[in-house]
Write a protein that holds these residues in place. Structure first.
Motif, PDB file in Angstrom:
ATOM      1  N   THR A   1       1.119  -7.318  10.478  1.00 55.72           N
ATOM      2  CA  THR A   1       0.755  -6.684   9.279  1.00 55.72           C
ATOM      3  C   THR A   1      -0.272  -7.627   8.354  1.00 55.72           C
ATOM      4  OG1 THR A   1       2.532  -7.704   9.030  1.00 55.72           O
ATOM      5  CG2 THR A   1       2.877  -5.422   9.285  1.00 55.72           C
ATOM      6  N   VAL A   2      -1.126  -6.859   7.706  1.00 56.86           N
ATOM      7  CA  VAL A   2      -1.557  -7.836   6.695  1.00 56.86           C
ATOM      8  C   VAL A   2      -1.568  -7.948   4.937  1.00 56.86           C
ATOM      9  CG1 VAL A   2      -3.246  -9.119   8.740  1.00 56.86           C
ATOM     10  CG2 VAL A   2      -3.919  -6.845   7.448  1.00 56.86           C
ATOM     11  N   LEU A   3      -1.951  -8.579   4.433  1.00 60.50           N
ATOM     12  CA  LEU A   3      -2.045  -8.253   3.037  1.00 60.50           C
ATOM     13  C   LEU A   3      -3.900  -8.216   2.771  1.00 60.50           C
ATOM     14  CD1 LEU A   3      -0.282  -9.905   0.717  1.00 60.50           C
ATOM     15  CD2 LEU A   3       0.258  -8.207   1.432  1.00 60.50           C
ATOM     16  N   ASP A   4      -4.079  -6.255   2.237  1.00 59.72           N
ATOM     17  CA  ASP A   4      -5.806  -6.517   2.278  1.00 59.72           C
ATOM     18  C   ASP A   4      -6.349  -6.576   1.379  1.00 59.72           C
ATOM     19  OD1 ASP A   4      -5.888  -4.120   0.435  1.00 59.72           O
ATOM     20  OD2 ASP A   4      -4.713  -3.026   1.646  1.00 59.72           O
ATOM     21  N   SER A   5      -7.090  -7.130   0.647  1.00 56.19           N
ATOM     22  CA  SER A   5      -8.250  -7.693   0.293  1.00 56.19           C
ATOM     23  C   SER A   5      -8.589  -6.780  -0.478  1.00 56.19           C
ATOM     24  CB  SER A   5      -9.146  -8.729   0.786  1.00 56.19           C
ATOM     25  OG  SER A   5      -9.732  -8.028   1.233  1.00 56.19           O
ATOM     26  N   SER A   6      -8.109  -5.567  -0.637  1.00 58.99           N
ATOM     27  CA  SER A   6      -8.902  -4.728  -1.534  1.00 58.99           C
ATOM     28  C   SER A   6      -7.796  -4.442  -2.941  1.00 58.99           C
ATOM     29  CB  SER A   6      -9.455  -3.108  -1.064  1.00 58.99           C
ATOM     30  OG  SER A   6      -9.628  -1.851  -1.653  1.00 58.99           O
ATOM     31  N   SER A   7      -8.731  -4.317  -3.887  1.00 56.59           N
ATOM     32  CA  SER A   7      -7.860  -4.187  -4.919  1.00 56.59           C
ATOM     33  C   SER A   7      -7.319  -2.362  -5.439  1.00 56.59           C
ATOM     34  CB  SER A   7      -8.258  -4.927  -6.371  1.00 56.59           C
ATOM     35  OG  SER A   7      -9.745  -4.101  -6.051  1.00 56.59           O
ATOM     36  N   THR A   8      -8.379  -1.553  -4.402  1.00 54.80           N
ATOM     37  CA  THR A   8      -8.029  -0.252  -4.241  1.00 54.80           C
ATOM     38  C   THR A   8      -6.914   0.387  -3.716  1.00 54.80           C
ATOM     39  OG1 THR A   8      -9.223   0.250  -2.774  1.00 54.80           O
ATOM     40  CG2 THR A   8     -10.639   0.507  -4.519  1.00 54.80           C
ATOM     41  N   THR A   9      -6.075  -0.408  -2.166  1.00 56.02           N
ATOM     42  CA  THR A   9      -4.499   0.589  -2.571  1.00 56.02           C
ATOM     43  C   THR A   9      -3.320  -0.675  -3.208  1.00 56.02           C
ATOM     44  OG1 THR A   9      -4.605  -1.793  -0.691  1.00 56.02           O
ATOM     45  CG2 THR A   9      -5.666   0.564   0.182  1.00 56.02           C
ATOM     46  N   PRO A  10      -2.253   0.439  -3.581  1.00 58.61           N
ATOM     47  CA  PRO A  10      -1.548  -0.722  -3.857  1.00 58.61           C
ATOM     48  C   PRO A  10      -0.499  -1.646  -3.443  1.00 58.61           C
ATOM     49  CG  PRO A  10      -0.879   2.308  -3.397  1.00 58.61           C
ATOM     50  CD  PRO A  10      -2.271   1.247  -3.440  1.00 58.61           C
ATOM     51  N   ASN A  11      -1.044  -2.666  -3.876  1.00 58.95           N
ATOM     52  CA  ASN A  11      -0.145  -3.874  -4.203  1.00 58.95           C
ATOM     53  C   ASN A  11      -0.350  -4.300  -2.270  1.00 58.95           C
ATOM     54  OD1 ASN A  11       1.682  -3.565  -5.663  1.00 58.95           O
ATOM     55  ND2 ASN A  11       3.049  -3.240  -5.187  1.00 58.95           N
TER      56      ASN A  11
ATOM     57  N   ALA B   1       3.838  -2.079   4.028  1.00 58.01           N
ATOM     58  CA  ALA B   1       4.293  -0.807   3.231  1.00 58.01           C
ATOM     59  C   ALA B   1       3.650   0.345   4.153  1.00 58.01           C
ATOM     60  CB  ALA B   1       3.546  -0.642   1.577  1.00 58.01           C
ATOM     61  N   LEU B   2       2.611   0.009   4.666  1.00 60.87           N
ATOM     62  CA  LEU B   2       2.379   1.521   5.132  1.00 60.87           C
ATOM     63  C   LEU B   2       3.256   1.676   6.876  1.00 60.87           C
ATOM     64  CD1 LEU B   2       0.265   3.312   6.230  1.00 60.87           C
ATOM     65  CD2 LEU B   2      -1.587   1.658   6.907  1.00 60.87           C
ATOM     66  N   ALA B   3       2.787   0.421   7.454  1.00 60.24           N
ATOM     67  CA  ALA B   3       3.608  -0.481   8.470  1.00 60.24           C
ATOM     68  C   ALA B   3       4.998   0.870   8.284  1.00 60.24           C
ATOM     69  CB  ALA B   3       4.146  -0.686   9.408  1.00 60.24           C
ATOM     70  N   ARG B   4       5.480   0.479   7.059  1.00 54.74           N
ATOM     71  CA  ARG B   4       7.041   0.431   6.891  1.00 54.74           C
ATOM     72  C   ARG B   4       6.780   2.196   6.735  1.00 54.74           C
ATOM     73  NH1 ARG B   4       7.073  -4.203   3.694  1.00 54.74           N
ATOM     74  NH2 ARG B   4       6.646  -2.535   2.039  1.00 54.74           N
ATOM     75  N   ARG B   5       6.303   2.985   6.116  1.00 53.10           N
ATOM     76  CA  ARG B   5       6.186   4.125   6.104  1.00 53.10           C
ATOM     77  C   ARG B   5       5.783   4.821   7.201  1.00 53.10           C
ATOM     78  NH1 ARG B   5       1.753   7.091   4.731  1.00 53.10           N
ATOM     79  NH2 ARG B   5       0.852   5.222   3.909  1.00 53.10           N
ATOM     80  N   LEU B   6       5.299   4.318   7.910  1.00 49.35           N
ATOM     81  CA  LEU B   6       5.088   5.462   9.989  1.00 49.35           C
ATOM     82  C   LEU B   6       6.798   4.519  10.582  1.00 49.35           C
ATOM     83  CD1 LEU B   6       1.104   4.230  10.717  1.00 49.35           C
ATOM     84  CD2 LEU B   6       1.697   6.699   9.271  1.00 49.35           C
ATOM     85  N   GLY B   7       7.423   3.584   9.766  1.00 47.36           N
ATOM     86  CA  GLY B   7       7.905   3.448  11.024  1.00 47.36           C
ATOM     87  C   GLY B   7       7.659   2.204  12.259  1.00 47.36           C
TER      88      GLY B   7
ATOM     89  N   GLU C   1      -1.542  -1.303   2.282  1.00 46.08           N
ATOM     90  CA  GLU C   1      -1.693   0.978   2.472  1.00 46.08           C
ATOM     91  C   GLU C   1      -2.757  -0.097   3.282  1.00 46.08           C
ATOM     92  OE1 GLU C   1       0.444   2.760   2.710  1.00 46.08           O
ATOM     93  OE2 GLU C   1       1.610   2.185   0.736  1.00 46.08           O
ATOM     94  N   GLY C   2      -3.605  -0.772   3.371  1.00 46.49           N
ATOM     95  CA  GLY C   2      -4.116  -0.769   4.070  1.00 46.49           C
ATOM     96  C   GLY C   2      -4.401  -1.543   5.114  1.00 46.49           C
ATOM     97  N   ALA C   3      -5.695  -1.018   6.461  1.00 42.03           N
ATOM     98  CA  ALA C   3      -5.888  -1.728   7.625  1.00 42.03           C
ATOM     99  C   ALA C   3      -6.624  -2.881   8.088  1.00 42.03           C
ATOM    100  CB  ALA C   3      -5.362  -0.683   8.506  1.00 42.03           C
ATOM    101  N   LEU C   4      -6.487  -3.233   8.981  1.00 42.53           N
ATOM    102  CA  LEU C   4      -7.531  -4.212   9.050  1.00 42.53           C
ATOM    103  C   LEU C   4      -7.560  -4.197  10.622  1.00 42.53           C
ATOM    104  CD1 LEU C   4      -9.581  -6.894   8.774  1.00 42.53           C
ATOM    105  CD2 LEU C   4      -7.328  -7.821   9.497  1.00 42.53           C
TER     106      LEU C   4
END
Length: 195
Positions: free
Chosen positions: A119-129, A94-100, A132-135
């Motif tokens: 692109t990765v899914l983050d393990s934190s429950s503090t970002t939506p779905n 989602a972050l990558a899409r938002r930043l294009g 929205e995070g980064a690794l």
């Protein structure tokens, strides 16, 4: 879902444990505690997850890193790969899409140019779905975040066939106050609504 672990365990940082040791109060730091947890026969993998807030193209982003202790706790990679170099970053979809941006593009991270490697899914429950995070690599995240912004937890994955509830109770007994309600990974809200 972005979790490849069963449980996270809170632990004092190595620096805090060192300060306690100098005051003659014995306290185990996160490195020693993670190694001790890894020796448990029920545990299949242990990693130290670092987390902190970074600036990506002008937006504050919760970023994570994984430092392997035993076995492999891997991020869930959606495309490309996980970062390994000092100038590499993977973004939540989602972050990558938002930043294009997509793998191969560059983003500004704390006034540095970094290449998006996946692109990765983050393990934190503090970002939506979990999108929205980064690794970053552990060394890179540590160098970009300072002081109060950076913290670490121990991620634990149990061996196949282990009773997770029983093993969690045993670790909770061994490390009081290390395991909390937030210690278990939870699915993102969109998946919880399906159940």
């Amino acid at each position: 879902f972005g979790a490849n672990y069963d449980l996270s365990v809170e632990s004092p940082t190595d620096a805090l444990a060192g300060l306690s040791a100098r005051s003659h109060v014995r306290q185990q730091g996160i490195t020693d505690r993670s190694r001790q947890i890894a020796r448990d026969r029920r545990v299949g993998a242990v990693a130290i997850q670092g987390s902190g807030t970074i600036d990506v193209d002008g937006d504050p982003v919760l970023a994570a890193s994984l430092r392997q202790v035993e076995g492999r706790v891997r991020p869930v990679v959606r495309s490309g790969r996980a970062p390994v170099g000092r100038d590499e970053i993977a973004l939540g979809p989602a972050l990558a899409r938002r930043l294009g941006v997509s793998p191969g593009n560059r983003v500004r991270v704390m006034r540095r140019s970094m290449v998006v490697v996946g692109t990765v899914l983050d393990s934190s429950s503090t970002t939506p779905n979990h999108a929205e995070g980064a690794l970053l690599s552990a060394a890179t995240l540590r160098s970009l975040t300072a002081g109060d912004s950076y913290y670490e937890v121990v991620l634990v994955r149990f061996r196949p066939g282990v009773d997770v509830a029983e093993a969690t109770r045993a670790l909770d007994h061994r490390y009081p106050f290390g395991i909390m309600d937030e210690s278990r990974p939870t699915p993102p809200p969109a998946l919880r609504n399906i159940e």
